[in-house]
Design an enzyme around this catalytic site. Sequence first.
Site, PDB file in Angstrom:
ATOM      1  N   HIS A  41       0.708  -1.008   0.082  1.00  0.00           N
ATOM      2  CA  HIS A  41      -0.079  -0.009   0.151  1.00  0.00           C
ATOM      3  C   HIS A  41       0.886   1.253  -0.172  1.00  0.00           C
ATOM      4  O   HIS A  41       0.728   2.212  -0.680  1.00  0.00           O
ATOM      5  CB  HIS A  41      -0.727   0.089   1.229  1.00  0.00           C
ATOM      6  CG  HIS A  41      -1.910  -0.976   1.341  1.00  0.00           C
ATOM      7  ND1 HIS A  41      -2.147  -2.026   2.412  1.00  0.00           N
ATOM      8  CD2 HIS A  41      -2.838  -1.175   0.449  1.00  0.00           C
ATOM      9  CE1 HIS A  41      -2.911  -2.501   2.423  1.00  0.00           C
ATOM     10  NE2 HIS A  41      -3.583  -2.375   1.173  1.00  0.00           N
ATOM     11  N   ARG A  50      -1.944  -5.940  -8.535  1.00  0.00           N
ATOM     12  CA  ARG A  50      -0.930  -6.700  -8.299  1.00  0.00           C
ATOM     13  C   ARG A  50      -0.712  -7.945  -9.205  1.00  0.00           C
ATOM     14  O   ARG A  50       0.360  -8.118  -9.628  1.00  0.00           O
ATOM     15  CB  ARG A  50      -0.956  -7.478  -6.798  1.00  0.00           C
ATOM     16  CG  ARG A  50      -0.878  -6.591  -5.678  1.00  0.00           C
ATOM     17  CD  ARG A  50      -1.412  -7.063  -4.422  1.00  0.00           C
ATOM     18  NE  ARG A  50      -2.796  -7.162  -4.486  1.00  0.00           N
ATOM     19  CZ  ARG A  50      -3.628  -7.204  -3.403  1.00  0.00           C
ATOM     20  NH1 ARG A  50      -3.141  -7.729  -2.257  1.00  0.00           N
ATOM     21  NH2 ARG A  50      -4.959  -7.393  -3.693  1.00  0.00           N
ATOM     22  N   LYS A  78     -18.540  -5.941   6.361  1.00  0.00           N
ATOM     23  CA  LYS A  78     -17.186  -6.401   6.464  1.00  0.00           C
ATOM     24  C   LYS A  78     -16.764  -6.613   7.829  1.00  0.00           C
ATOM     25  O   LYS A  78     -17.134  -5.701   8.759  1.00  0.00           O
ATOM     26  CB  LYS A  78     -16.242  -5.715   5.790  1.00  0.00           C
ATOM     27  CG  LYS A  78     -15.562  -6.159   4.365  1.00  0.00           C
ATOM     28  CD  LYS A  78     -14.652  -5.282   3.718  1.00  0.00           C
ATOM     29  CE  LYS A  78     -13.726  -5.994   2.846  1.00  0.00           C
ATOM     30  NZ  LYS A  78     -13.174  -5.414   2.322  1.00  0.00           N
ATOM     31  N   SER A  82      -2.918  -7.633   2.890  1.00  0.00           N
ATOM     32  CA  SER A  82      -3.094  -7.421   4.464  1.00  0.00           C
ATOM     33  C   SER A  82      -3.624  -9.041   5.058  1.00  0.00           C
ATOM     34  O   SER A  82      -3.071  -9.102   6.145  1.00  0.00           O
ATOM     35  CB  SER A  82      -4.326  -6.564   4.735  1.00  0.00           C
ATOM     36  OG  SER A  82      -4.016  -5.281   4.320  1.00  0.00           O
TER      37      SER A  82
END
Length: 170
Positions: free
Chosen positions: A18, A91, A42, A129
């Site tokens: 990040h 990514r 979430k 993460s």
Amino acid sequence: MKRIAVYPGSFDPVTQGHLDIIRRAACLFDHVIVAVSENSPKQYTFPLHERVEMIRKALGSRPRVGVEPFSGLLTHFVKSRKARILIRGLRAISDFEREFQMALMNRKLHPDIETVFLMPDEKYTYLSSSLVKEVAGLGGNPKKLVPPNVSKRLKALSGRRKQWKGIASP
Ligand code: ADP
């Protein structure tokens, strides 16, 4: 006119990947707002204020970068900050489908908001993460994957969990 870009995400917690994207965005735009999301369905490991604080501390003083919490529709937040650019990190191919879908939905909602994809340094392309939390939770050292303040928080968290398991098991 100032070119303001918003980089949204969960940042649960912020990783070196990040931070790499934030640095790249700060070179391209006049101001970057890192928008930390709170999305009710979430489940987050770290509460919103901690996720925000961890990024602020990791970044130190950077006049062109701000960190703000947000909830609700992302495009409303972008508009409210008079921004027209959304930053997302890419990514690998696995990110593409979801990111493409989101970018097109956001374009449908607000055609004047443009999504810009940035790639991190290749050494961060495997980093997420959730993987970092998994490694730290299993006793691995997250030092090279996250900034030092986050590494400390992750170690404290996994220590507390171990302690809790110790108390809970007969
Ligand atoms: P979200 O829940 O919005 O996916 P994340 O914090 O997982 O929140 O990711 C925010 C953004 O950062 C996404 O665009 C994601 O693709 C990107 N990102 C996450 N990890 C990396 C990394 N290692 N390198 C580059 N971009 C990343």
